[in-house]
Design a protein around this motif. Structure first.
Motif, PDB file in Angstrom:
ATOM      1  N   SER A 193       0.110   1.439   8.821  1.00 47.83           N
ATOM      2  CA  SER A 193       0.544   2.015  10.108  1.00 47.83           C
ATOM      3  C   SER A 193      -0.433   3.123  10.514  1.00 47.83           C
ATOM      4  CB  SER A 193       1.952   2.609   9.991  1.00 47.83           C
ATOM      5  OG  SER A 193       2.870   1.626   9.566  1.00 47.83           O
ATOM      6  N   ASN A 194      -0.874   3.087  11.769  1.00 51.80           N
ATOM      7  CA  ASN A 194      -1.846   4.059  12.265  1.00 51.80           C
ATOM      8  C   ASN A 194      -1.173   4.984  13.274  1.00 51.80           C
ATOM      9  OD1 ASN A 194      -4.126   5.468  12.977  1.00 51.80           O
ATOM     10  ND2 ASN A 194      -4.976   3.833  14.266  1.00 51.80           N
ATOM     11  N   SER A 195      -0.899   6.191  12.853  1.00 54.55           N
ATOM     12  CA  SER A 195      -0.338   7.196  13.775  1.00 54.55           C
ATOM     13  C   SER A 195      -1.379   8.247  14.144  1.00 54.55           C
ATOM     14  CB  SER A 195       0.880   7.877  13.126  1.00 54.55           C
ATOM     15  OG  SER A 195       0.512   8.496  11.893  1.00 54.55           O
TER      16      SER A 195
ATOM     17  N   LYS B  98      -0.107   1.595  16.307  1.00 48.85           N
ATOM     18  CA  LYS B  98       0.112   0.213  15.907  1.00 48.85           C
ATOM     19  C   LYS B  98       0.166   0.094  14.386  1.00 48.85           C
ATOM     20  CE  LYS B  98       0.028  -1.468  20.085  1.00 48.85           C
ATOM     21  NZ  LYS B  98       1.223  -2.102  20.703  1.00 48.85           N
ATOM     22  N   ALA B  99       0.674  -1.032  13.948  1.00 45.83           N
ATOM     23  CA  ALA B  99       0.740  -1.344  12.516  1.00 45.83           C
ATOM     24  C   ALA B  99       0.329  -2.791  12.296  1.00 45.83           C
ATOM     25  CB  ALA B  99       2.144  -1.102  11.968  1.00 45.83           C
TER      26      ALA B  99
ATOM     27  N   LYS C  43       1.315  -3.333   4.436  1.00 38.81           N
ATOM     28  CA  LYS C  43       1.479  -2.828   5.794  1.00 38.81           C
ATOM     29  C   LYS C  43       0.693  -1.533   5.957  1.00 38.81           C
ATOM     30  CE  LYS C  43       4.995  -1.352   9.135  1.00 38.81           C
ATOM     31  NZ  LYS C  43       6.440  -1.122   9.376  1.00 38.81           N
TER      32      LYS C  43
ATOM     33  N   THR D  37       0.471  -5.986   9.265  1.00 38.18           N
ATOM     34  CA  THR D  37       1.048  -6.460   8.006  1.00 38.18           C
ATOM     35  C   THR D  37       0.338  -7.742   7.586  1.00 38.18           C
ATOM     36  OG1 THR D  37       3.227  -5.517   8.523  1.00 38.18           O
ATOM     37  CG2 THR D  37       3.137  -7.221   6.823  1.00 38.18           C
TER      38      THR D  37
ATOM     39  N   GLU E 140       1.752   0.813   2.823  1.00 40.38           N
ATOM     40  CA  GLU E 140       2.899   0.308   2.096  1.00 40.38           C
ATOM     41  C   GLU E 140       2.563  -1.046   1.443  1.00 40.38           C
ATOM     42  OE1 GLU E 140       6.287  -0.018   4.595  1.00 40.38           O
ATOM     43  OE2 GLU E 140       6.499   2.144   4.916  1.00 40.38           O
TER      44      GLU E 140
ATOM     45  N   ARG F  90       4.686   3.299  -1.391  1.00 40.10           N
ATOM     46  CA  ARG F  90       4.252   3.943  -0.155  1.00 40.10           C
ATOM     47  C   ARG F  90       3.318   5.105  -0.468  1.00 40.10           C
ATOM     48  NH1 ARG F  90       5.754   7.902   3.610  1.00 40.10           N
ATOM     49  NH2 ARG F  90       5.689   7.197   5.795  1.00 40.10           N
TER      50      ARG F  90
ATOM     51  N   GLN G  73      -2.625   7.813   8.631  1.00 44.30           N
ATOM     52  CA  GLN G  73      -2.398   6.427   8.230  1.00 44.30           C
ATOM     53  C   GLN G  73      -1.433   6.370   7.038  1.00 44.30           C
ATOM     54  OE1 GLN G  73      -5.892   7.368   8.697  1.00 44.30           O
ATOM     55  NE2 GLN G  73      -5.488   6.772  10.828  1.00 44.30           N
ATOM     56  N   THR G  74      -0.507   5.431   7.110  1.00 47.17           N
ATOM     57  CA  THR G  74       0.474   5.232   6.042  1.00 47.17           C
ATOM     58  C   THR G  74       0.318   3.815   5.480  1.00 47.17           C
ATOM     59  OG1 THR G  74       2.028   6.729   7.132  1.00 47.17           O
ATOM     60  CG2 THR G  74       2.902   5.285   5.415  1.00 47.17           C
TER      61      THR G  74
ATOM     62  N   ASP H 249       0.869   8.097   1.934  1.00 51.04           N
ATOM     63  CA  ASP H 249       0.399   8.663   3.204  1.00 51.04           C
ATOM     64  C   ASP H 249      -0.912   9.390   2.934  1.00 51.04           C
ATOM     65  OD1 ASP H 249      -0.054  10.192   5.548  1.00 51.04           O
ATOM     66  OD2 ASP H 249       2.099  10.262   5.961  1.00 51.04           O
TER      67      ASP H 249
END
Length: 567
Positions: free
Chosen positions: A188-190, A300-301, A186, A303, A170, A160, A167-168, A162
């Motif tokens: 992930s967009n926060s 949203k994320a 994966k 994968t 994985e 993982r 954006q994170t 960040d």
């Protein structure tokens, strides 16, 4: 005068075969595997395998692998067929060893190493990642955090990172019992806005394998695109330019194939991807792919899953992955034009080996099976040869009668064949049948790892390598190794002797030129076959012995044939 001319022609023909064959063989038929053993002072010892030439790399760039592996945090990989580690710096898979395969037949031989970190000798590694316009993505210097302490078939590992701006990233790595590593990526967009991203994978290697890329065996970049295996790109093509070869496909795979090993990227088979083979600085080469870009909305994320095969090209293992949905994965082995014939030969030979336990004996049993299937054809060949000898006096008479009228001679010859019920081409049929069988066995011995380092008896420790006992150095008593062209081993000598006696049993040729050619052919073949794999010579010697036994039996059953021949 005619006899002298025939002798001169025979000598010229022999010279052309002996001295021209090495050039033909080097182009069309690569040599057998390097000898597994050599004989020195009358004792047989394993041959060590040398590494790549460090001088080929930039001076000072090559570092000790053990030190490099200790420099950064790593996650160990342990499976029945793979050991190594994942580098948390860059999330690279750059340390892969195959514990079930060794470099030589020596008991203390190190295991085969496929992947090695950047900056070490023969650097070879793979990785997965993301690209995006204006997006801060992880790179080769990014240090990931790991959830999990070891990657095994029962314990996946998640990396993982960040980026600090919303954006994170994985990567969940898992591995099966064989050679397939799965990377589930994966993102992930926060963040506050949407981002455009696409995933990619790559395999990067430094240096070219020692095994040559030839007309019959492809070594280098390869893949399956749009339902077809592609062997068109090799290292020389990338060196000469263009330095990038691109492909578009939906489903398929790409990577680098060696003689026995494969490193291949397998994208999601439902997604379209752009694949590339590239030449980098020096002797660096890369195979990579990228999927189509997608927009990832805030909150949203996404994968995406891809796989990496890194391991031995075991036929049944490749077929199992192919049955599980990877298209044409068994074509990582360059079976060539006779794929439809080589696979059954391999299947039968491997089945015999599994039940017998000795690969040399399995080859002998395969020869018995082939001869049994060809027995009716061989009988017809022998009868045809005897019939041809019986009409030789009539043919000579026609040649004398119509020596100045070639069209009439051809017409009368055809009438003679029809009247005597003789087919002059019938005797060639078994030879044409044997060619694909022999070529299929050659390819099986050369390509399939199941035959690598398989012993037979006594001094034959590797049937996929040439006979290590050479006559010219008195079987290792003299301190030199003859060149391959003159490396006549015991098996090559037995081949020449068996072929000589086989020709002796054949009906004598009436043409003096043919007699001389047949007289020297066994010894020419002895030189030609000497550098080939010992398993091929075992097959041919057994085939010659069975041919002689069959001829003896036919003569005994039909004494009139030998009587007619004597007459």
């Amino acid at each position: 005068m005619d006899d002298k001319k025939n002798i001169v022609l025979a000598v010229i023909l022999t010279a052309l075969i002996l001295f021209g064959w090495p050039y033909i063989a080097n182009h069309f038929f690569p040599t057998a595997n390097p000898p597994a053993t050599r004989v020195e002072g009358g004792k047989e010892t394993p041959v060590a395998q040398t590494g790549a030439d460090p001088a080929a790399d930039t001076p000072g760039a090559i570092r000790d692998r053990a030190l490099v592996l200790k420099e950064g945090p790593r996650i160990p990989i342990r499976t029945p067929k793979l050991t190594g580690s994942i580098n948390l710096k860059g999330a690279r898979i750059d340390d892969i060893v195959l514990p079930t395969y060794s470099e030589t037949i020596a008991k203390d031989s190190p295991a085969i190493r496929l992947f090695s970190p950047s900056g070490t000798q023969d650097a070879f590694f793979a990785g997965f990642g993301w690209q995006g316009e204006g997006l801060k993505t992880p790179d080769n210097n990014t240090v990931w955090t790991a959830q999990g302490t070891e990657l095994t078939p029962t314990s996946p590992v998640t990396l993982r990172w960040d980026n600090g701006v919303g954006q994170t990233f994985e990567i969940r790595y898992s591995v099966d019992q064989n050679y397939m590593i799965t990377a589930q990526q994966k993102l992930s967009n926060s963040g506050a806005g949407a981002v455009g991203v696409k995933s990619y994978g790559y395999v990067n290697r430094t240096g070219i394998p020692k095994d040559p890329d030839t007309w019959t065996i492809h070594i280098g970049p390869m893949g399956v695109f749009n339902g077809a295996a592609n062997y068109d790109v090799n290292y020389k093509d990338l060196d000469k330019g263009p330095s990038t070869q691109s492909f578009q496909s939906t489903g398929g795979w790409l990577g680098f194939t060696d003689k026995y090993w494969l490193s291949a990227l397998v994208p999601d088979q439902k997604e379209a991807f752009a694949g590339q083979f590239r030449k980098g600085a020096g002797t660096q080469y890369q195979a990579d792919y990228s999927l189509n870009p997608v927009m990832l909305a805030p909150g949203k994320a996404i994968t995406q899953t891809a796989r990496l095969f890194v391991g031995a090209k075991e036929v049944k293992t490749l077929e199992a992955y192919q049955d599980a949905g990877i298209p044409l994965f068994d074509r990582a082995i360059d079976w060539g034009w006779f794929y439809w014939f080589e696979k059954p030969i391999f299947a039968l030979l491997h089945w015999l080996f599994e039940h017998i336990g000795n690969f040399g004996v399995a080859i002998i049993c395969l020869t018995f099976v082939v001869r049994a299937l060809m027995f009716p054809v061989a009988q017809r060949q022998f009868a045809s040869m005897a019939a041809m000898r019986a009409v030789q006096p009539k043919m000579k008479a026609l040649q004398e009668k119509y020596k100045d009228d070639k069209p009439k001679l051809q017409q009368e010859m055809m009438e003679l064949y029809k009247r005597e019920k003789v087919n002059p081409l019938a005797g060639c049929l078994p030879i044409f049948i044997q060619i694909p069988i022999f070529f299929a066995l050659y390819k099986v011995l050369q390509l399939t790892i199941e035959m690598r380092h398989q012993p037979f008896v006594l001094w034959i420790k590797d049937l996929s390598a040439p006979d290590p006992l050479h006559i010219l150095n008195l079987f290792g008593l003299l301190p030199f190794t003859p060149p391959a062209f003159l490396g006549i081993g015991v098996l090559a000598l037995l081949l020449g002797i068996s072929m000589y006696f086989q020709f002796k049993l054949n009906p004598a040729q009436m043409d003096p030129m043919q007699q001389q050619v047949f007289a020297i052919m066994p010894w020419v073949m002895m030189f030609i076959m000497a550098p080939f794999a010992a398993g091929l010579l075992v097959y041919w010697i057994t085939n010659n012995c069975l041919s002689m036994a069959q001829q003896w039996w036919l003569y005994k059953r039909h004494p009139q044939l030998s009587a007619a021949e004597a007459k």
